[in-house]
Design an enzyme around this catalytic site. Structure first.
Site, PDB file in Angstrom:
ATOM      1  N   PRO A 218      -5.204  59.679  16.525  1.00 17.66           N
ATOM      2  CA  PRO A 218      -4.144  60.478  15.909  1.00 17.66           C
ATOM      3  C   PRO A 218      -4.696  61.708  15.200  1.00 17.66           C
ATOM      4  CG  PRO A 218      -4.581  58.515  14.599  1.00 17.66           C
ATOM      5  CD  PRO A 218      -5.479  58.435  15.793  1.00 17.66           C
ATOM      6  N   GLY A 219      -4.029  62.831  15.355  1.00 17.98           N
ATOM      7  CA  GLY A 219      -4.399  64.049  14.635  1.00 17.98           C
ATOM      8  C   GLY A 219      -3.232  64.497  13.775  1.00 17.98           C
TER       9      GLY A 219
ATOM     10  N   CYS B  47       3.294  92.657  14.823  1.00 18.22           N
ATOM     11  CA  CYS B  47       4.033  93.618  15.629  1.00 18.22           C
ATOM     12  C   CYS B  47       4.652  92.948  16.840  1.00 18.22           C
ATOM     13  CB  CYS B  47       3.104  94.732  16.077  1.00 18.22           C
ATOM     14  SG  CYS B  47       2.434  95.590  14.682  1.00 18.22           S
TER      15      CYS B  47
ATOM     16  N   TYR C  21      -2.429  71.953  13.774  1.00 25.56           N
ATOM     17  CA  TYR C  21      -2.358  73.038  14.745  1.00 25.56           C
ATOM     18  C   TYR C  21      -1.819  74.330  14.131  1.00 25.56           C
ATOM     19  CZ  TYR C  21      -3.031  68.890  17.554  1.00 25.56           C
ATOM     20  OH  TYR C  21      -3.522  67.710  18.047  1.00 25.56           O
TER      21      TYR C  21
HETATM   22  N1  LLP Z   1      -6.677  62.976  21.819  1.00 25.79           N
HETATM   23  C1  LLP Z   1      -6.635  63.859  22.824  1.00 25.79           C
HETATM   24  C2  LLP Z   1      -7.437  63.628  24.006  1.00 25.79           C
HETATM   25  C3  LLP Z   1      -5.831  65.003  22.718  1.00 25.79           C
HETATM   26  O1  LLP Z   1      -5.784  65.861  23.721  1.00 25.79           O
HETATM   27  C4  LLP Z   1      -5.067  65.215  21.551  1.00 25.79           C
HETATM   28  C5  LLP Z   1      -4.229  66.391  21.416  1.00 25.79           C
HETATM   29  C6  LLP Z   1      -5.141  64.259  20.523  1.00 25.79           C
HETATM   30  C7  LLP Z   1      -5.956  63.154  20.693  1.00 25.79           C
HETATM   31  C8  LLP Z   1      -4.388  64.400  19.228  1.00 25.79           C
HETATM   32  O2  LLP Z   1      -3.008  64.439  19.419  1.00 25.79           O
HETATM   33  P1  LLP Z   1      -2.027  64.393  18.140  1.00 25.79           P
HETATM   34  O3  LLP Z   1      -2.112  63.022  17.535  1.00 25.79           O
HETATM   35  O4  LLP Z   1      -2.457  65.451  17.196  1.00 25.79           O
HETATM   36  O5  LLP Z   1      -0.684  64.699  18.730  1.00 25.79           O
HETATM   37  N2  LLP Z   1      -1.248  72.447  19.967  1.00 25.79           N
HETATM   38  C9  LLP Z   1      -0.188  71.473  20.220  1.00 25.79           C
HETATM   39  C10 LLP Z   1      -0.720  70.086  20.322  1.00 25.79           C
HETATM   40  C11 LLP Z   1      -1.794  69.959  21.348  1.00 25.79           C
HETATM   41  C12 LLP Z   1      -2.353  68.573  21.391  1.00 25.79           C
HETATM   42  C13 LLP Z   1      -3.573  68.558  22.230  1.00 25.79           C
HETATM   43  N3  LLP Z   1      -4.209  67.305  22.289  1.00 25.79           N
HETATM   44  C14 LLP Z   1       0.851  71.583  19.121  1.00 25.79           C
HETATM   45  O6  LLP Z   1       0.682  72.393  18.227  1.00 25.79           O
HETATM   46  O7  LLP Z   1       1.870  70.891  19.165  1.00 25.79           O
END
Ligand code: LLP
Length: 454
Positions: free
Chosen positions: A309-310, A382, A412
């Site tokens: 989780p991120g 801009c 993000y």
């Molecule tokens: N593990 C892998 C292999 C991933 O590709 C990602 C996210 C995560 C874990 C973490 O996912 P999370 O728990 O944070 O959803 N920039 C986009 C999100 C891109 C996610 C990319 N991979 C946004 O701002 O919504």
């Protein structure tokens, strides 16, 4: 979204949009962990990201506890914090202190975590196009695992491991065909995209065979990540089943796979209109049940299970503090709209422009009773798509010099920030127990000009 919706007040709840230590004091000023945003603006300037350390750590702990409990009768579990959401040395140390590992996806992320003093054995490495430099660093630092994402990478990692007379610990990233989550760009488990090796086409099986036969590779695990900003548990259960069936297939071929990583992607609330996401216990329970079913069906030993989780750890822990500048009232087909400009924008939060993501905002420097005006918060870039909050009811009295806070910007935001229009990226101020300190300093024009070598 309901028109002119007021932003909910901070209330200490985990899904109340604000970090749990955010309050409004008797003068109407927002405070985070006892520090007023006015003091933060005075000391560190605006825009600034304000990170509630205790909130972030408690969300990390909640995941760790939920996974430990759900997998207690199996072979245990690990939680990798996905550093791409937001990473700094302080954050890497906090996550490690809370018992988490860290998932990195580039040389820069890996170096940041190493610079924080985190041992390689607590770090994973991802990437669909890893450089030799990234893989070599990971191997030399004794990384927990490298997640192989393509067939050519098998030879690449084996070659670099052979040069170092070692066996590389690897996972295979599998595309399960299950996809879930927010925007198209952030769904990653369907076939027509760049990540992973497909189970349906047989590429994943081919990778398993090749890796198992390679003396320089130790096939530790399988990995699946189905998308991001997912607010339901079902997709995780389905993907887990595909991965575990593949583990059964591998065992039938004589290859025992000891670990399984079921990725990140757990969603959060950004506005009052968003549903409350399932608790970590519910996600963990679905994953553990899939593993229990697999073990009882096959008689295989339970795998060690990890997740990544991120967003769900850092997004709600941070707000962005802006100062209001120009205000403009316009007529639209749907009635009047007020454009409230702030001193940042798409360079500190690209998500509204890139994904159409919705956020909300609140006046942070004082109370304001009275009428709400249909408002759009915009940045100073801009570009007309430079929107911070599409639609929010803000008090009629909002004026230049007021502070505005946008909650849930921890994931993000800073990590996808840019220097568009040669803007300096804001710093990150961590607040805990009444103390504020910069953990990432604000960029200065000297930083930017230092890169420009003429
Ligand atoms: N593990 C892998 C292999 C991933 O590709 C990602 C996210 C995560 C874990 C973490 O996912 P999370 O728990 O944070 O959803 N920039 C986009 C999100 C891109 C996610 C990319 N991979 C946004 O701002 O919504």
């Amino acid at each position: 979204m309901s028109e002119m919706m007021a932003t909910p007040e901070p209330n200490g709840e985990r899904h109340g949009l604000w970090s749990v230590n955010t309050r409004r004091d008797s003068d109407g000023v927002l405070t985070v962990a006892g520090v007023s945003v006015e003091d933060i603006a005075r000391e560190f300037g605006t825009p600034t990201y304000v990170l509630d350390e205790d909130d972030m750590r408690s969300r990390a702990r909640a995941w760790k506890r939920a996974m430990d409990e759900a997998f207690a009768d199996l072979a245990g579990a690990e939680v990798y914090y996905a550093g791409k959401a937001f990473l700094s040395k302080a954050v890497a140390r906090w996550m490690t202190a809370e018992g988490l590992h860290i998932d990195t996806a580039s040389y820069g992320e890996l170096q940041t975590v190493l610079a924080a003093g985190v041992p390689g054995s607590r770090i994973g490495l991802h990437g669909n196009n890893k450089s030799d430099e990234e893989i070599a660093l990971a191997l030399e630092k004794g990384i927990a695992h490298i997640v192989i994402d393509s067939l050519p990478e098998i030879d690449q990692v084996a070659r670099l491991a052979a040069q170092r007379k070692m066996r590389a610990p690897v996972y295979v990233r599998v595309t399960t065909g299950v996809h879930a989550g927010g925007h198209d760009f952030i769904q990653t488990a369907h076939e027509d995209q760049k990540f992973g090796l497909s189970v349906n086409s047989g590429a994943a099986q081919q990778a398993i065979r090749e890796i198992a036969a390679n003396e320089h590779l130790d096939l530790l695990g399988l990995h699946s990540h189905i998308g991001s900003q997912i607010l339901a548990t079902a997709g995780f259960g389905e993907a887990a089943k595909v991965v575990l069936d593949l583990r059964t297939w591998a065992a039938e071929q004589g290859t025992q796979i000891r670990e399984v990583d079921l990725g990140g992607g757990y969603g959060v609330r950004y506005t009052d209109d968003d549903a409350v996401p399932p608790a970590p216990e519910e996600f963990a329970g679905v994953l553990a049940q899939a593993v229990r079913d697999h073990v009882s069906k096959t008689g295989l030993p339970a795998p060690l299970v990890s997740i990544e989780p991120g967003r769900s750890i850092v997004a709600p822990a941070m707000l962005t503090l802006y100062e209001v500048g120009t205000i403009k009232d316009v007529q639209t087909d749907s009635g009047p709209r007020r454009y409230v400009s702030v001193d940042g924008g798409m360079s500190d939060n690209l998500r509204p422009a890139l994904y159409g993501a919705n956020y909300t905002a609140a006046l942070a420097s004082r109370n304001a009773d009275g009428e709400l005006v249909r408002s759009r918060v915009v940045g100073k870039h801009c570009e007309s798509g430079d929107i911070v909050v599409h639609n929010v009811g803000l008090p009629d009295s909002v004026e230049a010099g007021d502070l505005l806070a946008v909650p849930v910007t921890g994931a993000y935001g800073r990590s996808m920030g840019s220097n568009y229009n040669m803007m300096c990226r804001p710093g990150v101020v961590a607040v805990v127990d009444g103390q504020a300190r910069e953990i990432v300093r604000r960029e200065t024009i000297d930083d930017l000009l230092a890169l420009d070598v003429g």
